[in-house]
Design a protein around this motif. Structure first.
Motif, short mmCIF file in Angstrom:
data_model
loop_
_atom_site.label_atom_id
_atom_site.label_comp_id
_atom_site.label_asym_id
_atom_site.label_seq_id
_atom_site.Cartn_x
_atom_site.Cartn_y
_atom_site.Cartn_z
N TYR A 249 40.73 84.49 29.50
CA TYR A 249 40.54 85.73 30.27
C TYR A 249 39.29 86.46 29.79
N ASP A 250 39.07 86.44 28.48
CA ASP A 250 37.86 87.07 27.94
C ASP A 250 36.63 86.39 28.53
N THR A 251 36.70 85.05 28.62
CA THR A 251 35.55 84.30 29.14
C THR A 251 35.30 84.66 30.60
N LEU A 252 36.37 84.72 31.39
CA LEU A 252 36.21 85.06 32.82
C LEU A 252 35.62 86.45 32.98
N LEU A 253 36.16 87.39 32.22
CA LEU A 253 35.70 88.78 32.34
C LEU A 253 34.22 88.87 31.96
N ASP A 254 33.87 88.19 30.88
CA ASP A 254 32.49 88.23 30.41
C ASP A 254 31.53 87.67 31.46
N LYS A 255 31.92 86.53 32.03
CA LYS A 255 31.03 85.87 33.01
C LYS A 255 30.76 86.76 34.21
N ALA A 256 31.78 87.53 34.62
CA ALA A 256 31.62 88.37 35.82
C ALA A 256 30.99 89.72 35.50
N SER A 257 30.68 89.99 34.23
CA SER A 257 30.17 91.32 33.86
C SER A 257 28.66 91.40 34.10
N SER A 258 28.12 92.63 34.00
CA SER A 258 26.68 92.77 34.25
C SER A 258 25.85 92.24 33.08
N ARG A 259 26.45 92.10 31.90
CA ARG A 259 25.68 91.56 30.76
C ARG A 259 26.49 90.49 30.05
N PRO A 260 26.57 89.29 30.66
CA PRO A 260 27.37 88.24 30.01
C PRO A 260 26.86 87.96 28.59
N GLY A 261 27.79 87.75 27.69
CA GLY A 261 27.42 87.41 26.31
C GLY A 261 27.25 88.65 25.43
N ALA A 262 27.15 89.84 26.06
CA ALA A 262 26.97 91.06 25.27
C ALA A 262 28.27 91.87 25.26
N ALA A 263 28.33 92.86 24.40
CA ALA A 263 29.45 93.81 24.33
C ALA A 263 30.81 93.10 24.21
N MET A 264 30.87 92.08 23.37
CA MET A 264 32.10 91.28 23.30
C MET A 264 33.28 92.07 22.73
N LEU A 265 33.04 92.91 21.73
CA LEU A 265 34.15 93.72 21.21
C LEU A 265 34.58 94.74 22.26
N GLU A 266 33.59 95.37 22.87
CA GLU A 266 33.91 96.38 23.89
C GLU A 266 34.72 95.76 25.03
N LYS A 267 34.38 94.53 25.39
CA LYS A 267 35.09 93.87 26.50
C LYS A 267 36.54 93.54 26.14
#
Ligand code: GLC
Length: 447
Positions: A249-267
């Motif tokens: 789920y973290d991976t899916l959310l990250d991919k769809a975000s405006s800055r994939p790969g960034a803000a991992m703790l925040e996400k």
């Protein structure tokens, strides 16, 4: 084992964090703090604020502007010394309001639109026959070159306003005030919201040396003892920490975000994202035909249709099936849910909220380890933000995790709610930077 039980077990495996995992996070966080502060590549920017502890005796009337990402808050505060203050006037407004038809956070809004809107809010509480010193809380990562010069590195929390990244935020505000002839409002300081929250707490509590926001975004600052001239608050930008275990789920959310790969703790932690994490979990269970007999209600089909508030409601509903049913009914009148469905919803919300709290606590433990490795001294962690204030069980989960991580030394550490800290802290920042800190003074020409 039933399909529901299997699913609950899987959720546990996806979201629960063991003590060993938290210990590894603390080690990696400490490492990234050290790299960042020494200017080496790191997920932690460790941004200087040029601000230090207030004396607690600052006095005067100051204006504060608190720009967080969801709301703009302006307030007029009178600091009366001995850590006390009174809020004389305040005004809150949303940055995006579909009902009123504006959105200053989208890419179609410009810097002039956004900062003009901020200046307009200040004009509402600043009387034209006085001069005000203004403290500005700007809750985004900025490279500061002085107390009132702060360049936005990049937007976070999915804000997209055009023409602001790379700009001097203080200058954008000055221009907006100037273009509206608001010559009586003098911005004197700009600070991250973590720093403002910490200033607000430190004004009253001399042990306060860590400030954090657990709200729409997530971030922490602390008083770095080894400043070149004097100790200085450092904005860690901890939301960008990236050495973390994750699930699909973290991976899916990250991919769809405006800055994939960034803000991992925040996400994984912040209110802006935990509702979407919950939605992704629920959709997955529906696709697996474990939830709602496999039929996806329309309210779960759109990205970000759930928010931190939904996580809070479901978390609060644990052991109260009628509340979960009421939540479902408020979203979809036709949906028929079983006891198993309700248990899955509550457990998913609880695990997501708990993971967020435990991750935040691990980063606090890391900061404590940096500033006081054997915890010989007392520390207050000042926390502002909707998750800490309103999400049931969140503050308790942070306290429990700190106890687990620090053992009996955890009694040296107190977490407090720095309610409205990011607003009042801006006023305190203005006071600390103004040598005669007298507040309102007669009108003279300012520019
Ligand atoms: C985001 C911003 C950070 C801010 C936090 C809380 O993480 O990058 O600067 O402190 O949100 O608002």
């Amino acid at each position: 084992m039933s399909a529901v039980q299997q699913c609950l077990q899987q959720l546990q495996a996806d979201f629960a964090l063991s003590a060993a995992q938290l210990a590894a996070i603390i080690g990696a966080f400490l490492h990234d703090m050290e790299e960042g502060i020494n200017g080496r590549p790191s997920s932690l920017a460790m941004l200087p604020s040029f601000l230090t502890k207030p004396a607690g005796s600052e006095k005067g009337v100051f204006l504060a502007l608190d720009f967080g990402g969801t709301n703009v808050r302006v307030l007029l505060a009178e600091l009366t010394g001995k850590g006390k203050y009174t809020i004389l006037a305040r005004h809150n407004v949303l940055l995006a309001d579909p009902v009123k038809g504006y959105d200053y956070t989208s890419s179609s809004a410009t810097a002039a639109d956004l900062f003009g809107f901020l200046a307009d809010q200040l004009a509402l509480i600043a009387s034209p026959d006085k001069i005000y010193l203004l403290g500005h809380t700007f809750s985004f990562p900025c490279r500061q070159t002085g107390i009132n010069e702060s360049f936005l590195l990049y937007w976070t929390k999915e804000i997209k306003t055009a023409g602001v990244e790379g700009q001097n935020i203080a200058e954008l505000l000055r221009q907006a005030l100037f273009s509206r002839s608001l010559f009586h409002i003098h911005p004197v300081v700009i600070a991250n919201d973590t720093v403002s929250a910490l200033l607000a707490a430190a004004y009253q509590d001399t042990y306060a040396d860590i400030g954090s926001i657990c709200g729409t975004g997530h971030n922490t600052c602390y008083l770095e003892p080894s400043g070149h001239i004097q100790p200085m608050y450092i904005n860690i930008e901890s939301g960008n920490f990236d050495k973390l275990p994750g699930n699909r789920y973290d991976t899916l959310l990250d991919k769809a975000s405006s800055r994939p790969g960034a803000a991992m703790l925040e996400k994984r932690c912040a209110g802006r994202y935990i509702g979407e994490l919950l939605r992704l979990v629920l959709v997955d269970m529906i696709q697996e035909k474990i939830l709602f007999s496999g039929s996806c209600p329309p309210f779960l089909r759109n990205e970000h249709s759930l928010t931190g508030k939904d996580v809070a409601v479901l978390q609060h509903a644990a052991d109260k099936p009628e509340q979960t049913a009421a939540w479902l009914a408020s979203h979809s009148s036709q949906l028929i849910s079983t006891a198993g469905d309700q248990q899955l919803l509550q457990t998913a919300a609880k695990l997501i909220a708990e993971r967020s709290a435990r991750l935040a606590a691990a980063t606090y433990a890391a900061v404590l380890k940096r500033i006081d490795p054997s915890l010989d001294y007392r520390h207050t962690i000042a926390i502002d933000g909707s998750l800490y204030e309103k999400l049931p069980g969140y503050a308790a989960a942070i306290a429990a995790a700190l106890q687990e991580l620090l053992g009996n030394k955890s009694k040296q550490v107190k977490c407090i709610l720095a309610k409205d800290g990011s607003g009042i802290g801006a006023a305190i920042a203005a006071a600390t930077t103004h040598s005669c800190a007298k507040g309102t003074v007669p009108v003279t020409h300012a520019y």
